[in-house]
Write an enzyme that holds these catalytic residues in place. Structure first.
Site, mmCIF file in Angstrom:
data_model
loop_
_atom_site.group_PDB
_atom_site.id
_atom_site.type_symbol
_atom_site.label_atom_id
_atom_site.label_comp_id
_atom_site.label_asym_id
_atom_site.label_seq_id
_atom_site.Cartn_x
_atom_site.Cartn_y
_atom_site.Cartn_z
ATOM 1 N N ARG A 279 0.848 -1.189 0.000
ATOM 2 C CA ARG A 279 0.000 0.000 0.000
ATOM 3 C C ARG A 279 0.885 1.242 0.000
ATOM 4 N NH1 ARG A 279 -5.291 -0.957 1.423
ATOM 5 N NH2 ARG A 279 -5.515 1.086 2.433
ATOM 6 N N ASP A 319 -0.843 5.346 8.712
ATOM 7 C CA ASP A 319 -0.277 4.838 7.456
ATOM 8 C C ASP A 319 0.303 5.941 6.571
ATOM 9 O OD1 ASP A 319 -1.103 2.310 8.170
ATOM 10 O OD2 ASP A 319 -2.299 1.961 6.358
ATOM 11 N N ALA A 327 -2.619 -0.935 12.221
ATOM 12 C CA ALA A 327 -3.631 -0.133 12.911
ATOM 13 C C ALA A 327 -3.142 0.304 14.295
ATOM 14 C CB ALA A 327 -4.919 -0.942 13.029
ATOM 15 N N HIS A 451 -1.361 -23.862 33.609
ATOM 16 C CA HIS A 451 -1.303 -25.130 32.893
ATOM 17 C C HIS A 451 -2.709 -25.706 32.759
ATOM 18 C CE1 HIS A 451 0.129 -29.030 31.587
ATOM 19 N NE2 HIS A 451 -0.681 -29.593 32.477
HETATM 20 P P1 FAD Z 1 -7.034 4.461 7.402
HETATM 21 O O1 FAD Z 1 -7.585 3.354 8.197
HETATM 22 O O2 FAD Z 1 -6.784 4.223 5.956
HETATM 23 O O3 FAD Z 1 -8.017 5.688 7.599
HETATM 24 C C1 FAD Z 1 -7.822 6.890 6.934
HETATM 25 C C2 FAD Z 1 -9.167 7.576 6.800
HETATM 26 O O4 FAD Z 1 -8.951 8.897 6.337
HETATM 27 C C3 FAD Z 1 -10.096 6.909 5.798
HETATM 28 O O5 FAD Z 1 -11.375 6.784 6.338
HETATM 29 C C4 FAD Z 1 -10.107 7.886 4.632
HETATM 30 O O6 FAD Z 1 -11.333 7.880 3.922
HETATM 31 C C5 FAD Z 1 -9.925 9.207 5.360
HETATM 32 N N1 FAD Z 1 -9.415 10.288 4.525
HETATM 33 C C6 FAD Z 1 -8.433 10.256 3.589
HETATM 34 N N2 FAD Z 1 -8.251 11.490 3.069
HETATM 35 C C7 FAD Z 1 -9.132 12.299 3.692
HETATM 36 C C8 FAD Z 1 -9.431 13.684 3.602
HETATM 37 N N3 FAD Z 1 -8.755 14.494 2.784
HETATM 38 N N4 FAD Z 1 -10.429 14.180 4.375
HETATM 39 C C9 FAD Z 1 -11.102 13.395 5.237
HETATM 40 N N5 FAD Z 1 -10.850 12.072 5.362
HETATM 41 C C10 FAD Z 1 -9.882 11.547 4.605
HETATM 42 N N6 FAD Z 1 -3.519 -3.709 10.349
HETATM 43 C C11 FAD Z 1 -3.415 -4.324 11.549
HETATM 44 O O7 FAD Z 1 -2.800 -3.767 12.463
HETATM 45 N N7 FAD Z 1 -3.980 -5.544 11.758
HETATM 46 C C12 FAD Z 1 -4.658 -6.191 10.799
HETATM 47 O O8 FAD Z 1 -5.155 -7.296 11.020
HETATM 48 C C13 FAD Z 1 -4.783 -5.576 9.537
HETATM 49 N N8 FAD Z 1 -5.472 -6.176 8.547
HETATM 50 C C14 FAD Z 1 -5.608 -5.535 7.345
HETATM 51 C C15 FAD Z 1 -6.303 -6.187 6.326
HETATM 52 C C16 FAD Z 1 -6.465 -5.578 5.101
HETATM 53 C C17 FAD Z 1 -7.226 -6.278 4.006
HETATM 54 C C18 FAD Z 1 -5.926 -4.278 4.884
HETATM 55 C C19 FAD Z 1 -6.128 -3.577 3.572
HETATM 56 C C20 FAD Z 1 -5.225 -3.628 5.882
HETATM 57 C C21 FAD Z 1 -5.052 -4.254 7.120
HETATM 58 N N9 FAD Z 1 -4.326 -3.671 8.150
HETATM 59 C C22 FAD Z 1 -4.195 -4.300 9.351
HETATM 60 C C23 FAD Z 1 -3.716 -2.344 7.985
HETATM 61 C C24 FAD Z 1 -4.620 -1.294 8.642
HETATM 62 O O9 FAD Z 1 -5.895 -1.355 8.041
HETATM 63 C C25 FAD Z 1 -4.012 0.085 8.478
HETATM 64 O O10 FAD Z 1 -2.695 0.092 8.990
HETATM 65 C C26 FAD Z 1 -4.840 1.110 9.222
HETATM 66 O O11 FAD Z 1 -6.178 1.145 8.763
HETATM 67 C C27 FAD Z 1 -4.231 2.505 9.073
HETATM 68 O O12 FAD Z 1 -4.956 3.393 9.836
HETATM 69 P P2 FAD Z 1 -5.040 4.959 9.454
HETATM 70 O O13 FAD Z 1 -5.993 5.553 10.409
HETATM 71 O O14 FAD Z 1 -3.681 5.498 9.334
HETATM 72 O O15 FAD Z 1 -5.646 4.978 7.984
HETATM 73 P P1 NAD Z 2 3.092 -6.499 2.040
HETATM 74 O O1 NAD Z 2 4.158 -5.483 1.966
HETATM 75 O O2 NAD Z 2 2.847 -7.218 3.305
HETATM 76 O O3 NAD Z 2 3.340 -7.640 0.955
HETATM 77 C C1 NAD Z 2 3.461 -7.366 -0.407
HETATM 78 C C2 NAD Z 2 4.153 -8.549 -1.053
HETATM 79 O O4 NAD Z 2 4.048 -8.393 -2.453
HETATM 80 C C3 NAD Z 2 5.636 -8.615 -0.720
HETATM 81 O O5 NAD Z 2 5.972 -9.930 -0.349
HETATM 82 C C4 NAD Z 2 6.302 -8.189 -2.007
HETATM 83 O O6 NAD Z 2 7.569 -8.791 -2.201
HETATM 84 C C5 NAD Z 2 5.304 -8.683 -3.029
HETATM 85 N N1 NAD Z 2 5.354 -7.973 -4.316
HETATM 86 C C6 NAD Z 2 5.568 -6.666 -4.543
HETATM 87 N N2 NAD Z 2 5.515 -6.407 -5.876
HETATM 88 C C7 NAD Z 2 5.243 -7.582 -6.485
HETATM 89 C C8 NAD Z 2 5.042 -7.970 -7.829
HETATM 90 N N3 NAD Z 2 5.109 -7.085 -8.822
HETATM 91 N N4 NAD Z 2 4.784 -9.261 -8.095
HETATM 92 C C9 NAD Z 2 4.704 -10.188 -7.095
HETATM 93 N N5 NAD Z 2 4.895 -9.862 -5.799
HETATM 94 C C10 NAD Z 2 5.142 -8.580 -5.486
HETATM 95 O O7 NAD Z 2 1.776 -5.745 1.508
HETATM 96 P P2 NAD Z 2 0.254 -6.187 1.551
HETATM 97 O O8 NAD Z 2 0.122 -7.639 1.812
HETATM 98 O O9 NAD Z 2 -0.350 -5.608 0.317
HETATM 99 O O10 NAD Z 2 -0.275 -5.394 2.791
HETATM 100 C C11 NAD Z 2 -0.231 -3.957 2.815
HETATM 101 C C12 NAD Z 2 -0.085 -3.469 4.205
HETATM 102 O O11 NAD Z 2 -1.234 -3.744 4.970
HETATM 103 C C13 NAD Z 2 1.099 -4.096 4.899
HETATM 104 O O12 NAD Z 2 2.005 -3.077 5.218
HETATM 105 C C14 NAD Z 2 0.566 -4.709 6.129
HETATM 106 O O13 NAD Z 2 1.297 -4.327 7.255
HETATM 107 C C15 NAD Z 2 -0.857 -4.194 6.253
HETATM 108 N N6 NAD Z 2 -1.675 -5.341 6.655
HETATM 109 C C16 NAD Z 2 -1.502 -5.848 7.896
HETATM 110 C C17 NAD Z 2 -2.202 -6.965 8.292
HETATM 111 C C18 NAD Z 2 -1.976 -7.524 9.646
HETATM 112 O O14 NAD Z 2 -1.422 -6.828 10.476
HETATM 113 N N7 NAD Z 2 -2.391 -8.743 9.920
HETATM 114 C C19 NAD Z 2 -3.072 -7.580 7.410
HETATM 115 C C20 NAD Z 2 -3.208 -7.055 6.135
HETATM 116 C C21 NAD Z 2 -2.511 -5.919 5.777
#
Ligand code: FAD
Ligand code: NAD
Length: 475
Positions: A279, A319, A327, A451
């Protein structure tokens, strides 16, 4: 509505909404603007995490794991099920119910803490003024003593595999499939690729994961990553390393992916593709050029170690700034910034942020791994304990994996804990607390663990560091 606030937060994800609540708890008049719109067009707080990330993915991971266990493992417990069936609509409805409940919860917390929650777009102008444009409404000008930017991140699109409605999707699309794909391609064996690949694999898809790097989970401890790869392959995930995707073509009945590896060029035909290659920070239309907020060459808002941007009294968290995209990292930055604004002493310990991958087995770690310690020339000692010797893991029928602990050889201080195994994401909490308090392995060795619990494996790994594990042969 007030037009003057002590704090305006732009972004209502886990970084922004937590910052807003803590600022209000600190007695500051706070507003939080959030632009998120769900697929049904409804605005919702919670950002990516709640609406399209952490929570919906965990809901589907839980449901799919239960289905998989019922299908593959219940018979081993002497439980027979005839006519096991899958109602994906009901599974998806359950997921949607959880996210809308939690998002409503944020609104309730805002009300209780007197945070002004605003749905719409925020735009930072010079001198800490914020232009707020409600969805479908006219812009208004807000003034703030402090502004916190928390606008999150968005998925990276690959030029050679452009998103194509329903066929080539990002992680949000992959959470919303209305049918289980027969053949699923996943690009990227990172956190999302493994979690969502697992969901659809458990529900019956043939999953092929193409990963560009030769190393699997390069950010994890090598030993843990190796064990995880073994388990995922056993589960049937076809993970191909060193696979560089070169082209894609959406056809009438699916998607053709071309990739190159050491053996040469290959093609695979799948029904749907999830692109999960990372991302990038999201700051589109956020910053007036005269606002004085610098963005680095990778697009992250530039901040110091307590999240101050280059503009006075403008902060950035989550992020959209450097550090892991997690998160809990963003939430804690929000707390620290809200406390600093209120004149309290606060700092962020970036060395002790846990990572969890919610696959089965789960993978979790905190602190430094073995290859990092070796590269840094640290004199360390290590101990590991296998879940195969844990009574609780055996009773659960989930005894693959291990806990591995690394400690300073001179001071005995715990430097890292790495787990692959059942509920690793829960077990890592003990290691996080221990490291936050700068514990030694002896502290953990002398701590009584109930345990039979999985936590005994953490205890035994601490003992193993000094060759004193009780339920394993120390080598
Ligand atoms: P975001 O959650 O992206 O929130 C940003 C908010 O700002 C959004 O609502 C957006 O609409 C709003 N925004 C943007 N621009 C503006 C603007 N100009 N005005 C007003 N609002 C705006 N992390 C974990 O720790 N554990 C997990 O299990 C995990 N699972 C994930 C699974 C998936 C599929 C994905 C995609 C991510 C996952 N992550 C996980 C990563 C986690 O979602 C992010 O790290 C986290 O949401 C980041 O929080 P944030 O508040 O910085 O941004
Ligand atoms: P990631 O960085 O975890 O993994 C991306 C993977 O894609 C890497 O292994 C990379 O080598 C590979 N890659 C990159 N370019 C490629 C290409 N052209 N072809 C094939 N492979 C390629 O990223 P993600 O899985 O997209 O997750 C994004 C972010 O969301 C991460 O930073 C992660 O921390 C967060 N996230 C966290 C959780 C969690 O905490 N459980 C869950 C989901 C997402």
């Amino acid at each position: 509505m007030d037009k003057k606030f002590d704090v305006v937060v732009i972004g209502g994800g886990p970084a922004g909404y937590v910052a807003a609540i803590r600022a209000a708890q600190n007695g500051l008049n706070t507003a939080c603007i959030d632009a998120w719109l769900n697929r049904d067009g409804k605005a919702a707080f919670g950002g990516t995490c709640l609406n399209a990330g952490c929570i919906p993915s965990k809901a589907l991971l839980e449901s799919s794991e239960l289905y998989h266990r019922a299908k593959e493992e219940f018979s081993g417990h002497g439980i027979g099920i005839e006519n096991l069936s899958l109602d994906l609509d009901a599974m998806q409805a359950r997921k949607a119910g959880i996210t809308s409940q939690l998002s409503g919860g944020i609104e309730a917390l805002f009300k209780a803490n007197k945070v002004t929650g605003l749905f719409g777009q925020g735009h930072l102008l010079p001198d800490n003024k914020v232009r707020y444009t409600p969805h479908g409404g006219e812009p208004e000008l807000l003034e703030a003593e402090h502004v916190i930017l928390a606008t999150g991140s968005s998925p990276i699109e690959l030029p050679m595999v452009p998103f194509a409605e329903g066929r080539v999707v990002d992680s949000w699309g992959a959470l919303d499939f209305t049918a289980v794909p027969k053949r699923l391609g996943v690009i990227g064996a990172g956190v999302i690729g493994l979690e969502l690949g697992s969901v659809w694999g458990r529900l019956g898809a043939d999953v092929t994961v193409l990963e560009a790097m030769d190393d699997f989970l390069y950010m994890a401890d090598t030993q843990v990553a190796r064990e995880a790869l073994r388990q995922f392959k056993k589960q049937g995930l076809d993970i191909r390393l060193g696979a560089k995707v070169s082209a894609s073509e959406v056809t009438a009945d699916g998607v053709q992916l071309s990739y190159d590896d050491q053996q040469g060029g290959h093609e695979i035909q799948v029904d749907q593709v999830i692109v999960a290659v990372g991302r990038r920070p999201y700051t589109a239309e956020l910053l007036d050029p005269l606002a004085g907020v610098d963005v680095d060459e990778r697009g992250f808002i530039a901040v110091d170690d307590v999240c101050r941007t280059t503009a006075l009294n403008v902060w950035a968290i989550g992020d959209c700034v450097r550090g892991p995209m997690l998160a809990h990292k963003g939430s804690e930055e929000g707390v620290v910034v809200a406390d600093l604004i209120a004149g309290k002493i606060a700092e962020m310990n970036y060395d002790v942020i846990p990572s969890v991958i919610y696959t089965a087995p789960e993978i979790a770690w905190v602190g430094q791994n073995e290859q990092e310690l070796q590269a840094a020339g640290v004199n360390y000692k290590s101990g590991a304990f296998s879940f195969a010797a844990s009574g609780r893991a055996k009773a659960m029928d989930h005894d693959a994996g291990m806990v591995k602990m690394l400690a300073d050889a001179d001071t005995d201080r715990v430097l890292g804990v790495h787990i692959v195994g059942p509920l690793a994401g829960e077990l890592i909490g003990e290691a996080v607390v221990a490291m936050e308090f700068q514990a030694s392995t002896e502290d953990l060795q002398r701590t009584i663990h109930a345990h039979p619990t999985l936590t005994e494996a953490v205890h035994e790994a601490a003992l193993a560091v000094d060759g004193r594990a009780v339920h394993a042969i120390n080598r």
